[in-house]
Design an enzyme around this catalytic site. Sequence first.
Site, PDB file in Angstrom:
ATOM      1  CB  CYS A 137      -4.095  -2.517   4.299  1.00  0.00           C
ATOM      2  SG  CYS A 137      -3.158  -2.764   5.829  1.00  0.00           S
ATOM      3  CD  GLU A 157      -2.533   0.839   2.904  1.00  0.00           C
ATOM      4  OE1 GLU A 157      -2.201  -0.100   3.660  1.00  0.00           O
ATOM      5  OE2 GLU A 157      -3.450   1.624   3.181  1.00  0.00           O
ATOM      6  CE  LYS A 210      -7.188   0.665   3.707  1.00  0.00           C
ATOM      7  NZ  LYS A 210      -5.960   1.009   4.468  1.00  0.00           N
TER       8      LYS A 210
HETATM    9  C1  ACM Z   1      -4.067  -0.302   7.090  1.00  0.00           C
HETATM   10  O1  ACM Z   1      -5.166  -0.448   6.560  1.00  0.00           O
HETATM   11  N1  ACM Z   1      -3.091   0.331   6.465  1.00  0.00           N
HETATM   12  C2  ACM Z   1      -3.799  -0.835   8.426  1.00  0.00           C
END
Ligand code: ACM
Length: 263
Positions: A142, A38, A109
């Site tokens: 993530c 990420e 995201k």
């Molecule tokens: C995250 O979502 N970077 C912990």
Amino acid sequence: MKAGFIQTHPVFGALDTNIADAVRRITKLDAGLIVLPELFSTGYQFRSRKEALALAEDAATGKAASHLIQTAKVKKAHIVAGFAERDGRRVYNSAMLVGPKGLVGVYRKAHLFWDEKRIFDRGDTRFNVYNIGAIRVGMMICFDWVFPEAARTLALKGADVIAQPSNLVLPYCPAAMVTRSLENRVYTITANRVGTEERRPGKRLRFIGLSQVTAPDGRVLAAAGRSKARSASVEIDVRLARRKLITPVNDIFKDRRRDLFEL
Ligand code: ACM
């Protein structure tokens, strides 16, 4: 096809250095699908939304995209990489899928973690699946792992492999991804980073590393350590990911009791 992760140790704000390091590691890895962490090009802990907007890039024409597309062309491979995406006045924590022909797809995201809620806009893309040669790939980022619907949606849409660029700070995800793989019978590739950032005084983050590739039967096929940059790749057998039986009579999709599920 071989697929794998690159675990990196980026320097906050040093886009050129971080991109060059990633390209060098991609070039050396024997894989047709490569997953980077990420926010691989910028680092993670933005002080403000303004700072994120200043470092964020256009998905198709930014430095990160241009270099990764060029590398994908030379290597004849596909690459998934997390990056800060700018779209007008909006800024997303996104992942791009690029290949020899250019940008294939972008995922923004959906489930923002902690301070990310202050920095980024909530993702508005769906959980899409892309054909890359003989395999089908979906992306999540993530903290999306906490929401089993993300991986389930990708699996129901036909993903063989779920690529998960990550910057993990909590310890739970590597074990949880065994379950995400098993309950969906898909490969999952978690690419995390290592190192620490403390760009906000008193808010030190230590990233846990532990990148891994997990098979549809829950076996961890490759795993990195906690503190060093590292790359690994494994052979992907799509037949395993397309066989949704957990016993000869238990199909994980067909056996779902949707008549009893409330949501
Ligand atoms: C995250 O979502 N970077 C912990």
